[in-house]
Write an enzyme that holds these catalytic residues in place. Structure first.
Site, PDB file in Angstrom:
ATOM      1  CG  PHE A 126      76.845 155.621 120.129  1.00  0.00           C
ATOM      2  CD1 PHE A 126      77.989 155.567 120.913  1.00  0.00           C
ATOM      3  CD2 PHE A 126      75.949 154.561 120.206  1.00  0.00           C
ATOM      4  CE1 PHE A 126      78.232 154.489 121.752  1.00  0.00           C
ATOM      5  CE2 PHE A 126      76.177 153.482 121.044  1.00  0.00           C
ATOM      6  CZ  PHE A 126      77.328 153.448 121.815  1.00  0.00           C
ATOM      7  CG  ASP A 204      71.045 158.495 120.879  1.00  0.00           C
ATOM      8  OD1 ASP A 204      70.900 158.613 122.102  1.00  0.00           O
ATOM      9  OD2 ASP A 204      71.442 157.447 120.329  1.00  0.00           O
ATOM     10  CE1 TYR A 229      74.207 151.765 128.679  1.00  0.00           C
ATOM     11  CE2 TYR A 229      72.091 150.788 128.125  1.00  0.00           C
ATOM     12  CZ  TYR A 229      73.343 151.210 127.754  1.00  0.00           C
ATOM     13  OH  TYR A 229      73.738 151.083 126.449  1.00  0.00           O
ATOM     14  CE  LYS A 230      75.479 155.133 127.358  1.00  0.00           C
ATOM     15  NZ  LYS A 230      75.263 155.442 125.937  1.00  0.00           N
ATOM     16  NE  ARG A 379      83.611 157.724 127.161  1.00  0.00           N
ATOM     17  CZ  ARG A 379      82.441 157.192 126.841  1.00  0.00           C
ATOM     18  NH1 ARG A 379      81.614 157.832 126.022  1.00  0.00           N
ATOM     19  NH2 ARG A 379      82.068 156.034 127.352  1.00  0.00           N
TER      20      ARG A 379
END
Ligand SMILES: *Cc1c(COP(=O)(O)O)cnc(C)c1O
Length: 419
Positions: A126, A204, A229-230, A379
């Site tokens: 990321f 991560d 928050y995912k 995605r």
């Protein structure tokens, strides 16, 4: 397509997690939300938690609430997250953002290996993690970053990472599940390889926690961070978590010496003495209101069980891939995620030269919310707690319609804010 629709209905009818969908705040009818990998939906229980936190804890109890559950919220919620990722309750804290936690642990690891110059990561990581590593190098000097390369932009086999590990490596840091292709690294093997070279590991888990099983202790992982928050459904900008294996907690130091990481914050001593255990990785006052919102999502995952979540996720991504092959490949769509289930996370990326305009058409007129990643990836996120099979079948049909009817031609690819 009739075939897929009928199969989706049967799969939904037999799905042991189907009932959990009702535990989320409803969205507009007909909207297909496939972006739980970016921002998870709202648990109904979060509405009650918010009301209680604002009206009772903040409204009535005011500062007394610090002694009534606020003060140890980072530890209490950390212990719950620990159950999702194979850690001990005293190895995880909720604090800050993923980026800030990554920086704290990155610096801590590099300072624990002062004679080694190299940080190993990969080019599928990321971008924020790569920026943070560059910041670590800028701050500590005399360090450099080595990035393992992916031959196809989808996979990154372990030997391409292992060949970068030598006695000069201080830290190996990877996203367990890649944000773009959804490729999942072999945490156990790579952690062992890093340890053989004398390096520490920092994982991560942002695209894994709540979607892909993780066993930090079983892999003997050193350090980890992750996002709430995912797939954890903790709300926009929810505070993140960090993990430090118990036997490293004494040795490692956070670069941010704040009063919440001090041994006795309320003695107001002039001199910093780090707290024992994980607490020294706290910096300042926790954002209590947003932190409280994490709990309902974690509770739903614990109720479902990560084994069942993973089983459904794999079935759903498998079903998606089958439909993409049958229905979208003839229209010029390519799969951009691993076919091997063991290496696959919970979102499926597809590629098309017109991906950005297709994404815009899906959002603006087809009532589908996926997301787009440069230069040509769409995605499709599968969140097993609330995504059902019927939505997946219908979403594929809507993508096909956009391409067959060339609906994307109405949208301009330039000047768009990318979601
Ligand atoms: C989403 C995500 C983050 C989020 O970082 P923030 O500090 O919350 O913005 C970090 N790392 C990875 C791999 C992610 O997928």
């Amino acid at each position: 397509m009739q075939n897929f629709t009928a199969r989706a209905e049967a799969l939904d009818a037999a799905d042991p997690l189907a009932k959990l969908r009702d535990r989320f705040v409803p969205i507009e009818p007909g909207l297909i939300y496939l972006d739980g990998n970016s921002l998870g939906r709202t648990p109904k229980a979060a509405v009650e938690v918010a009301r209680n936190a604002i009206e009772r804890q903040w409204g009535d109890r005011l500062i007394r609430s610090w002694g009534e559950g606020w003060y140890d919220l980072p530890q209490r919620l950390g212990a719950k997250i620990a159950q999702l990722i194979g850690a001990q309750p005293d190895e995880i804290l909720i604090a800050d953002s993923t980026s800030v936690n990554f920086f704290k642990l990155g610096i801590a690891a590099l300072q624990a290996r002062p004679d080694r110059q190299v940080i190993v990561s990969d080019e599928m990581n990321f971008p924020s993690d790569l920026y943070l590593l560059q910041g670590c190098v800028h701050l500590l000097a005399e360090r450099k970053i080595r990035l393992a390369e992916s031959a196809d932009g989808i996979h990154l086999p372990p030997d391409s990472i292992e060949e970068n590990l030598d006695r000069n490596v201080a830290l190996l840091t990877l996203s367990h599940t890649s944000f773009k292709s959804g490729f999942v690294h072999d945490m156990k093997r790579l952690t062992a390889a890093a340890h053989d070279a004398g390096a520490l590991t920092l994982w991560d888990l942002s695209h894994s926690v709540g979607a892909v099983p993780v066993d930090l202790n079983g892999c003997n992982a050193d350090l980890a961070v992750g996002c709430c928050y995912k797939y954890v459904n903790g709300g926009p900008g929810a505070p993140a978590f960090l993990y430090v294996r118990r036997d490293l907690q004494e040795e490692l130091m956070s670069p941010i010496w704040g009063w919440f990481g001090q041994r006795q914050p309320f003695e107001f001593s002039m001199q910093y003495t780090p707290a024992a255990g994980m607490a020294k990785f706290l910096a300042g006052t926790p954002p209590v209101l947003s932190m409280a919102m994490i709990e309902p999502g974690v509770d739903l995952l614990l109720e479902a069980g990560m084994g069942a979540v993973r089983e459904k996720s794999l079935k759903q991504t498998e079903f998606l891939i089958e439909m993409i092959d049958a229905r979208l490949a003839p229209l010029g769509v390519e799969l951009s995620s691993p076919r091997d289930p063991a290496r696959r996370g919970s979102h499926i990326a597809i590629r098309h030269p017109e991906a950005l305009r297709i994404d815009l058409a899906l959002i603006r007129e087809m009532n589908v919310i996926p997301d787009f990643r440069m230069p040509d990836n769409i995605r499709l996120g599968v969140a097993p707690l609330y995504t059902n099979y019927a939505e997946l079948a219908e979403a594929v049909e809507r993508v096909a319609t956009v391409i067959e009817e060339r609906r994307y031609e109405r949208y301009s690819a330039s000047g768009q804010a990318v979601t």
